[in-house]
Write an enzyme that holds these catalytic residues in place. Structure first.
Site, mmCIF file in Angstrom:
data_model
loop_
_atom_site.group_PDB
_atom_site.id
_atom_site.type_symbol
_atom_site.label_atom_id
_atom_site.label_comp_id
_atom_site.label_asym_id
_atom_site.label_seq_id
_atom_site.Cartn_x
_atom_site.Cartn_y
_atom_site.Cartn_z
ATOM 1 N N ARG A 82 1.666 -0.798 -0.521
ATOM 2 C CA ARG A 82 -0.360 -0.380 0.009
ATOM 3 C C ARG A 82 1.017 1.398 -0.077
ATOM 4 N NH1 ARG A 82 -3.071 2.758 4.316
ATOM 5 N NH2 ARG A 82 -4.098 4.072 3.605
ATOM 6 N N HIS A 125 -2.769 11.433 0.841
ATOM 7 C CA HIS A 125 -2.494 10.884 1.908
ATOM 8 C C HIS A 125 -1.550 12.400 3.164
ATOM 9 C CE1 HIS A 125 -1.382 7.355 5.364
ATOM 10 N NE2 HIS A 125 -0.867 8.329 5.728
ATOM 11 N N GLU A 170 -7.980 8.227 6.183
ATOM 12 C CA GLU A 170 -8.182 8.663 7.296
ATOM 13 C C GLU A 170 -8.913 10.870 7.123
ATOM 14 O OE1 GLU A 170 -4.878 8.600 9.939
ATOM 15 O OE2 GLU A 170 -4.952 6.494 10.100
ATOM 16 N N ASN A 296 -7.536 0.945 9.760
ATOM 17 C CA ASN A 296 -6.340 1.172 10.050
ATOM 18 C C ASN A 296 -6.835 1.850 12.045
ATOM 19 O OD1 ASN A 296 -5.840 2.046 7.553
ATOM 20 N ND2 ASN A 296 -5.475 4.375 8.564
ATOM 21 N N TYR A 298 -5.056 1.549 15.987
ATOM 22 C CA TYR A 298 -3.811 1.158 16.909
ATOM 23 C C TYR A 298 -3.833 1.677 18.651
ATOM 24 C CZ TYR A 298 -0.881 3.106 12.465
ATOM 25 O OH TYR A 298 -0.716 2.890 11.370
ATOM 26 N N GLU A 353 -4.043 -0.105 7.900
ATOM 27 C CA GLU A 353 -2.587 -0.029 9.004
ATOM 28 C C GLU A 353 -2.907 -0.992 10.669
ATOM 29 O OE1 GLU A 353 -2.087 4.386 9.304
ATOM 30 O OE2 GLU A 353 -2.560 4.400 6.723
HETATM 31 C C1 FCB Z 1 -1.990 6.642 11.183
HETATM 32 C C2 FCB Z 1 -0.833 7.633 9.391
HETATM 33 C C3 FCB Z 1 -0.126 7.030 9.393
HETATM 34 C C4 FCB Z 1 1.170 6.870 10.434
HETATM 35 C C5 FCB Z 1 -0.048 6.118 11.475
HETATM 36 C C6 FCB Z 1 0.738 6.100 13.212
HETATM 37 O O1 FCB Z 1 -3.177 7.578 11.300
HETATM 38 O O2 FCB Z 1 -2.779 7.172 8.369
HETATM 39 O O3 FCB Z 1 0.104 7.971 8.310
HETATM 40 O O4 FCB Z 1 1.076 8.141 10.685
HETATM 41 O O5 FCB Z 1 -1.167 6.867 11.871
#
Ligand code: FCB
Length: 444
Positions: A82, A125, A170, A296, A298, A353
């Site tokens: 990607r 992006h 995002e 995405n 985290y 992500e």
């Molecule tokens: C996301 C972004 C990516 C990277 C990660 C840690 O929000 O899409 O570019 O910075 O966080």
């Protein structure tokens, strides 16, 4: 060396499950002299904006080292890569095309294709050309139409080299972090602007998606959104309500329009002066059907009610935390996928992500990033659980291939599975890269 162990009969071990690694143009390319400046160049040049005072002028110098990087990607045994395209590398201020910029991506896509690696291309992006910001950026509705024109240029030039297009990455970050909280480029702090920018981004998405469907009907065309489950800091009714508002504002604000053609009910509670202007027909364009949704993930976020009748986040303090200070909370990935499935008629999902920053040390040629190996193990497991519960997840991308420019954090936070020495630009596989490579190789 720690391994990632997934049961052979897990749904993510099926041959057609797509494993990949992800990057973004501004974070790795460098070679700023060969493109138009973007809002992140401007932001980086403002004192105090980037923690380590760095910028994206050189980054990982990927533009000059792309052949070596393609070999690196291929060596991992991934199915997909990607990447994002830098708008200002392919289009000049007057709307004409920068052929050399376009050729860079075409060569890269050719090299991926030759190695049987599926290209997942994100059009935006976060690196808006500064010449568009000078005309109001995403606050100016015209930018959405210029984005559709850019999608036209790209989809015609790339032809069948692209397996999947995502319009935006995002939009929450571009709108909220960039224009409401002011911690990302262009660094604006204005609630009404943030919401108007969000609307114009979604409009841009819808317009571009229609172009992609026409020019690239064989590609999987969609969008990438970020999600973070919103938990209440306490059982109090006020905190529960705060978490619900945060969920509407940070998560559903960007997905509900795509599937239902309307914003969450929270919109009705906003003062008129702080609400976005929505032109007739916009919501229909925004709700153009998607071939896929990129998710995405985290971490989760905890909220409490504040004195303004709004919500404030409560930063985590207890371990386990990543180097970003984000709580390691794999259950949140399963939870958010299940919440989305229950709520919307989901198309195929790709985890576009997922990953973590840790303070990696290069010692005797090795990077023993056990914590990252564990992070991947847990989140891959969480993905598999969601699939078993019926969520149509078709693939998973590790963020990121390389250590890179982590936006307002600069180069201090390392998300790569490959270590980058920024003095020499040497790349070294971390143990997590080796563990993922072994996992990919072990598939049935
Ligand atoms: C996301 C972004 C990516 C990277 C990660 C840690 O929000 O899409 O570019 O910075 O966080």
């Amino acid at each position: 060396m720690n391994k990632i162990t997934i049961a052979p009969d897990s749904p993510i071990m099926a041959k057609d499950f797509v494993f990949g690694v992800a990057t973004a143009a501004f974070q790795i390319e460098g070679a700023a002299d060969l493109r138009e400046p973007c809002i992140w160049d401007t932001f980086c040049a403002e004192p105090g904006r980037i923690k380590d005072g760095s910028n994206g002028l050189e980054a990982c110098d990927h533009l000059h080292r792309w052949q070596q990087d393609v070999e690196l990607i291929a060596g991992l045994g991934v199915d997909a890569y990607r990447l994002s395209v830098s708008w200002g590398r392919v289009m000049y201020r007057d709307g004409s095309v920068n052929q050399a910029g376009l050729d860079f991506y075409i060569q890269l896509l050719n090299a991926l294709k030759a190695r049987g690696i599926k290209a997942f291309v994100t059009l935006y992006h976060w690196d808006l050309p500064q010449y568009l910001q000078d005309e109001g950026g995403w606050l100016n509705r015209i930018t959405a139409y210029k984005f559709a024109r850019y999608a036209e240029v790209i989809s015609q030039a790339f032809g069948d080299r692209v397996y999947s297009y995502a319009t935006l990455n995002e939009p929450f970050c571009s709108a909220y972090l960039g224009n409401e909280a002011g911690i990302h480029a262009p660094g604006v702090q204005n609630r009404q602007w943030g919401r108007q920018v969000a609307h114009h981004l979604l409009l841009a998405h819808g317009l571009a998606l229609q172009v992609l469907r026409k020019n690239a009907p064989g590609a999987k065309n969609g969008i990438v959104l970020n999600f973070s489950p919103c938990h209440a800091a306490s059982d109090s009714a006020a905190d529960q309500r705060a978490a619900d508002m945060a969920n509407q504002y940070h998560n559903h604000w960007y997905i509900q329009p795509l599937f239902e053609g309307r914003y969450p009910d929270l919109l009705q509670q906003l003062p008129a002066a702080e609400s976005p202007t929505i032109a007739p027909g916009d919501m229909e364009i925004i709700a153009t059907p998607l071939d896929f949704l990129g998710v995405n993930y985290y971490t989760r976020t905890v909220y409490r009610a504040n004195s303004k009748g709004w919500f404030s986040d409560v930063p985590p303090t207890a371990p386990p935390l990543t180097d970003m200070g984000w709580e390691i909370y794999p259950q949140g990935l399963t939870d958010i996928l299940l919440e989305l499935k229950q709520r919307y008629p989901l198309p195929p999902i790709y985890i576009t992500e997922n990953g973590a920053a840790f303070p990696d040390q290069l010692a005797q040629g090795q990077i023993c990033d056990d914590a990252r190996v564990a992070y991947y193990q847990q989140h891959l497991q969480a993905t598999a659980e969601a699939i078993t519960a019926g969520v149509p997840v078709k693939g998973y991308f590790a963020w990121s291939l390389l250590d890179n420019f982590e936006w307002a954090e600069g180069y201090a936070k390392r998300f790569g599975i490959v270590y980058v020495d920024y003095q020499t630009q040497q790349r070294t596989l971390k143990h997590s890269a080796i563990a993922l490579r072994e996992l990919f190789a072990s598939r049935r």
